[in-house]
Design a protein around this motif. Sequence first.
Motif, PDB file in Angstrom:
ATOM      1  N   ALA A  39      43.298  48.242  35.917  1.00 41.12           N
ATOM      2  CA  ALA A  39      44.138  48.397  37.100  1.00 41.12           C
ATOM      3  C   ALA A  39      45.333  49.320  36.807  1.00 41.12           C
ATOM      4  CB  ALA A  39      44.641  47.026  37.570  1.00 41.12           C
ATOM      5  N   ARG A  97      48.896  41.105  40.072  1.00 39.64           N
ATOM      6  CA  ARG A  97      48.686  42.535  40.332  1.00 39.64           C
ATOM      7  C   ARG A  97      49.856  43.359  39.810  1.00 39.64           C
ATOM      8  NH1 ARG A  97      47.515  40.430  45.388  1.00 39.64           N
ATOM      9  NH2 ARG A  97      49.314  41.478  46.291  1.00 39.64           N
ATOM     10  N   THR A 137      41.171  43.537  32.960  1.00 39.43           N
ATOM     11  CA  THR A 137      41.548  43.792  34.354  1.00 39.43           C
ATOM     12  C   THR A 137      42.882  44.524  34.437  1.00 39.43           C
ATOM     13  OG1 THR A 137      40.341  41.856  35.156  1.00 39.43           O
ATOM     14  CG2 THR A 137      42.081  42.724  36.572  1.00 39.43           C
ATOM     15  N   PHE A 156      40.511  42.954  42.905  1.00 40.90           N
ATOM     16  CA  PHE A 156      41.292  42.550  41.735  1.00 40.90           C
ATOM     17  C   PHE A 156      40.966  41.103  41.361  1.00 40.90           C
ATOM     18  CE2 PHE A 156      44.987  40.938  39.499  1.00 40.90           C
ATOM     19  CZ  PHE A 156      45.339  41.977  38.666  1.00 40.90           C
ATOM     20  N   TYR A 185      42.272  31.330  39.695  1.00 40.34           N
ATOM     21  CA  TYR A 185      41.552  32.583  39.926  1.00 40.34           C
ATOM     22  C   TYR A 185      40.627  32.519  41.143  1.00 40.34           C
ATOM     23  CZ  TYR A 185      42.910  34.366  35.277  1.00 40.34           C
ATOM     24  OH  TYR A 185      43.607  34.815  34.178  1.00 40.34           O
ATOM     25  N   MET A 213      37.619  41.027  39.632  1.00 41.06           N
ATOM     26  CA  MET A 213      37.736  41.533  38.258  1.00 41.06           C
ATOM     27  C   MET A 213      38.355  40.491  37.335  1.00 41.06           C
ATOM     28  SD  MET A 213      39.030  45.409  39.124  1.00 41.06           S
ATOM     29  CE  MET A 213      39.437  45.802  37.420  1.00 41.06           C
ATOM     30  N   MET A 214      39.382  39.795  37.806  1.00 38.62           N
ATOM     31  CA  MET A 214      40.002  38.763  36.981  1.00 38.62           C
ATOM     32  C   MET A 214      39.014  37.667  36.646  1.00 38.62           C
ATOM     33  SD  MET A 214      43.339  39.161  36.198  1.00 38.62           S
ATOM     34  CE  MET A 214      44.205  37.586  36.260  1.00 38.62           C
TER      35      MET A 214
END
Length: 332
Positions: A326, A271, A322, A310, A295, A313-314
């Motif tokens: 982000a 992140r 991503t 998140f 993941y 999305m990854m």
Amino acid sequence: MPRFSIIVPVYNVQNYLAACVKSVAEQQGPPDWECILVDDGSTDLCPQLCDAFAAEIPGVQVIHRENGGLAAARNTGLRAAAGEWVLFLDSDDAMAPGLLAALRRELDAHPGYDWYIGKHLEWQPDGTLTEHAGLRLLPGPFASSDYAQRLRALYTAGHWSVWKYCLRRAWLAENRLRFWPDVRWAEDWPFDLLLLTCCERLYFLDVVFTHYRVGRQGSLLTDAKNLPKRFDALAAAQRHLASLATIGRIDAATYAVMRDAAADVFWPQARTAAVRDKGIRRACLPGLRRLRMLYAHGTEVKTRRDWRMFQTMMRLLGPRLTLFLAARLKKG
């Protein structure tokens, strides 16, 4: 034989090293300790400072080596150590006053353990000392044959923190417990995982070991430019953990716990990689892709909706898109 071997890896901390060494030299009680300064190829004045401290302070010795990272420097110190017990101290931190006196008392009062875990105070930039609000140490013994329970007990009290451990040196040697040299960021957490495979009985001490300096600029923990190195280190640690499972050193259940622990380290860094600097994002992509096996895993990532988003999305979009999206959201 000294009772305590204090291993201090040193790299380019000329502004902090004197306070660190002073905190050891001024410990109360008998001179039953050795302090091993491992100069890891410093390019500032640290080599000269280490030599000066070793010449002037009984019990302080210095080893100069080519730069190999914190894990390799600690291993060098372990090979040289002669004490019954091993303590680690980072060269920009300080040993808490009275620590060795407290350990002499506690080790005599509660014998028979290989691993004692204490507490720390956070040393703020303004010089104040504060407790870490998120940690809860319950003093006394803890024993479990369940790896996940041992890990939970350790992480509740505080993890990533070998500088608040007191470890029996013979136990480390017998089990060939060493840091992985190619894990050159946050090397503490995989070392924790290894220690736990060989120890079912822990003892938690209501004793402050370390004054941990918070937010030193330029360190691997604070500089965003070091993000790619973090993913390289995580990938190296994950390879080692997977290898332990492959060769049968650990069972499937233990590896699953370790993989979740690795993912809990991975997600905050992933992140953080969603930065505005396109060059940093691009530099992080190879490491993020090498860690694709993480993941689908992690426990802390499930605790917040935005973190779970998140993660989703990854898994669906991949790291490049991503991070881009982000980063755009952060701008807003």
